[in-house]
Design a protein around this motif. Structure first.
Motif, PDB file in Angstrom:
ATOM      1  N   VAL A   1       5.325   5.382  -5.522  1.00 32.86           N
ATOM      2  CA  VAL A   1       5.151   5.500  -6.975  1.00 32.86           C
ATOM      3  C   VAL A   1       4.751   6.923  -7.374  1.00 32.86           C
ATOM      4  O   VAL A   1       5.377   7.510  -8.271  1.00 32.86           O
ATOM      5  CB  VAL A   1       4.154   4.445  -7.507  1.00 32.86           C
ATOM      6  CG1 VAL A   1       3.792   4.711  -8.955  1.00 32.86           C
ATOM      7  CG2 VAL A   1       4.744   3.051  -7.351  1.00 32.86           C
ATOM      8  N   PRO A   2       3.749   7.532  -6.731  1.00 24.77           N
ATOM      9  CA  PRO A   2       3.442   8.923  -7.112  1.00 24.77           C
ATOM     10  C   PRO A   2       4.597   9.885  -6.830  1.00 24.77           C
ATOM     11  O   PRO A   2       4.858  10.787  -7.639  1.00 24.77           O
ATOM     12  CB  PRO A   2       2.221   9.273  -6.254  1.00 24.77           C
ATOM     13  CG  PRO A   2       1.614   7.973  -5.891  1.00 24.77           C
ATOM     14  CD  PRO A   2       2.745   6.999  -5.798  1.00 24.77           C
ATOM     15  N   ALA A   3       5.290   9.703  -5.715  1.00 21.66           N
ATOM     16  CA  ALA A   3       6.420  10.593  -5.410  1.00 21.66           C
ATOM     17  C   ALA A   3       7.518  10.441  -6.454  1.00 21.66           C
ATOM     18  O   ALA A   3       8.098  11.437  -6.913  1.00 21.66           O
ATOM     19  CB  ALA A   3       6.963  10.301  -4.014  1.00 21.66           C
ATOM     20  N   THR A   4       7.810   9.212  -6.849  1.00 21.95           N
ATOM     21  CA  THR A   4       8.825   8.973  -7.868  1.00 21.95           C
ATOM     22  C   THR A   4       8.412   9.586  -9.205  1.00 21.95           C
ATOM     23  O   THR A   4       9.231  10.177  -9.908  1.00 21.95           O
ATOM     24  CB  THR A   4       9.073   7.462  -8.026  1.00 21.95           C
ATOM     25  OG1 THR A   4       9.460   6.927  -6.763  1.00 21.95           O
ATOM     26  CG2 THR A   4      10.140   7.171  -9.048  1.00 21.95           C
ATOM     27  N   ALA A   5       7.140   9.465  -9.551  1.00 23.09           N
ATOM     28  CA  ALA A   5       6.655  10.049 -10.801  1.00 23.09           C
ATOM     29  C   ALA A   5       6.782  11.577 -10.768  1.00 23.09           C
ATOM     30  O   ALA A   5       7.195  12.190 -11.758  1.00 23.09           O
ATOM     31  CB  ALA A   5       5.207   9.641 -11.049  1.00 23.09           C
TER      32      ALA A   5
ATOM     33  N   ILE B   1       0.836  -1.207   0.000  1.00 27.74           N
ATOM     34  CA  ILE B   1       0.000   0.000   0.000  1.00 27.74           C
ATOM     35  C   ILE B   1       0.869   1.255   0.000  1.00 27.74           C
ATOM     36  O   ILE B   1       0.634   2.191  -0.774  1.00 27.74           O
ATOM     37  CB  ILE B   1      -0.972  -0.022   1.194  1.00 27.74           C
ATOM     38  CG1 ILE B   1      -2.027  -1.101   0.962  1.00 27.74           C
ATOM     39  CG2 ILE B   1      -1.620   1.340   1.404  1.00 27.74           C
ATOM     40  CD1 ILE B   1      -2.884  -1.400   2.169  1.00 27.74           C
ATOM     41  N   VAL B   2       1.885   1.285   0.859  1.00 22.63           N
ATOM     42  CA  VAL B   2       2.782   2.447   0.899  1.00 22.63           C
ATOM     43  C   VAL B   2       3.493   2.607  -0.446  1.00 22.63           C
ATOM     44  O   VAL B   2       3.634   3.720  -0.955  1.00 22.63           O
ATOM     45  CB  VAL B   2       3.792   2.319   2.058  1.00 22.63           C
ATOM     46  CG1 VAL B   2       4.905   3.333   1.940  1.00 22.63           C
ATOM     47  CG2 VAL B   2       3.080   2.475   3.389  1.00 22.63           C
ATOM     48  N   HIS B   3       3.921   1.496  -1.023  1.00 21.30           N
ATOM     49  CA  HIS B   3       4.585   1.563  -2.327  1.00 21.30           C
ATOM     50  C   HIS B   3       3.664   2.190  -3.372  1.00 21.30           C
ATOM     51  O   HIS B   3       4.048   3.107  -4.091  1.00 21.30           O
ATOM     52  CB  HIS B   3       5.021   0.163  -2.758  1.00 21.30           C
ATOM     53  CG  HIS B   3       5.624   0.129  -4.122  1.00 21.30           C
ATOM     54  ND1 HIS B   3       4.869  -0.084  -5.249  1.00 21.30           N
ATOM     55  CD2 HIS B   3       6.891   0.304  -4.540  1.00 21.30           C
ATOM     56  CE1 HIS B   3       5.656  -0.048  -6.312  1.00 21.30           C
ATOM     57  NE2 HIS B   3       6.888   0.189  -5.907  1.00 21.30           N
TER      58      HIS B   3
END
Length: 150
Positions: A56-60, A49-51
């Protein structure tokens, strides 16, 4: 032979990954008391869930910002430094947050982990700056001069 090489490597890596997964699952279910399967399952679900909702949104967003604000010759260097920085910070997260220590026993976490993390991150970014400065100097040097000198 060169056409099948990537398939062979992929098959070997998949087999190794499945073997490691099987070993981990066998340990989880054959030693239930020390592993606590319900706790392991909730930790795994929380990690997924954290991933999906945070990482994922932070990396994007970071990738989008890099593509907009960092010039192309330096983008890969900044990406590499960010990946290394995030990996190091996450791996030592329990230490620099102070988890695992005992208040009455200073020897359980005897090192200054926050300072050491700052030193490691400083070294990573100093290396990135050196690489980017080298690339900038090479871009300013005319190609003919580089061929004669180098």
């Amino acid at each position: 032979m060169t056409g099948n090489h990537p398939r062979v490597v992929r098959a070997v890596l998949v087999a190794a990954g499945l073997a490691a997964l099987g070993y981990g699952l066998a340990g989880l279910f054959t030693h239930p008391r020390p592993t606590n399967p319900p706790n392991s399952l909730s930790w795994l679900a929380g990690g997924v869930i954290v991933h999906d909702l945070v990482l994922v949104p932070a990396t994007a967003l970071v990738g989008f910002a890099l593509s907009r604000f960092v010039p192309a010759p330096y983008r890969a260097v900044v990406q590499g430094a960010l990946i290394i920085s995030a990996s190091v910070a996450l791996m030592c997260l329990p230490l620099w947050l102070g988890y695992g220590g005992t208040p009455g026993n200073p020897t359980t976490n005897p090192l200054p982990y926050r300072r050491n993390l700052a030193l490691v991150l400083g070294a990573v970014w100093a290396g990135a700056v050196v690489i980017m400065a080298t690339r900038a100097a090479r871009r300013r040097t005319p190609r003919r001069q580089r061929v004669v000198d180098g």
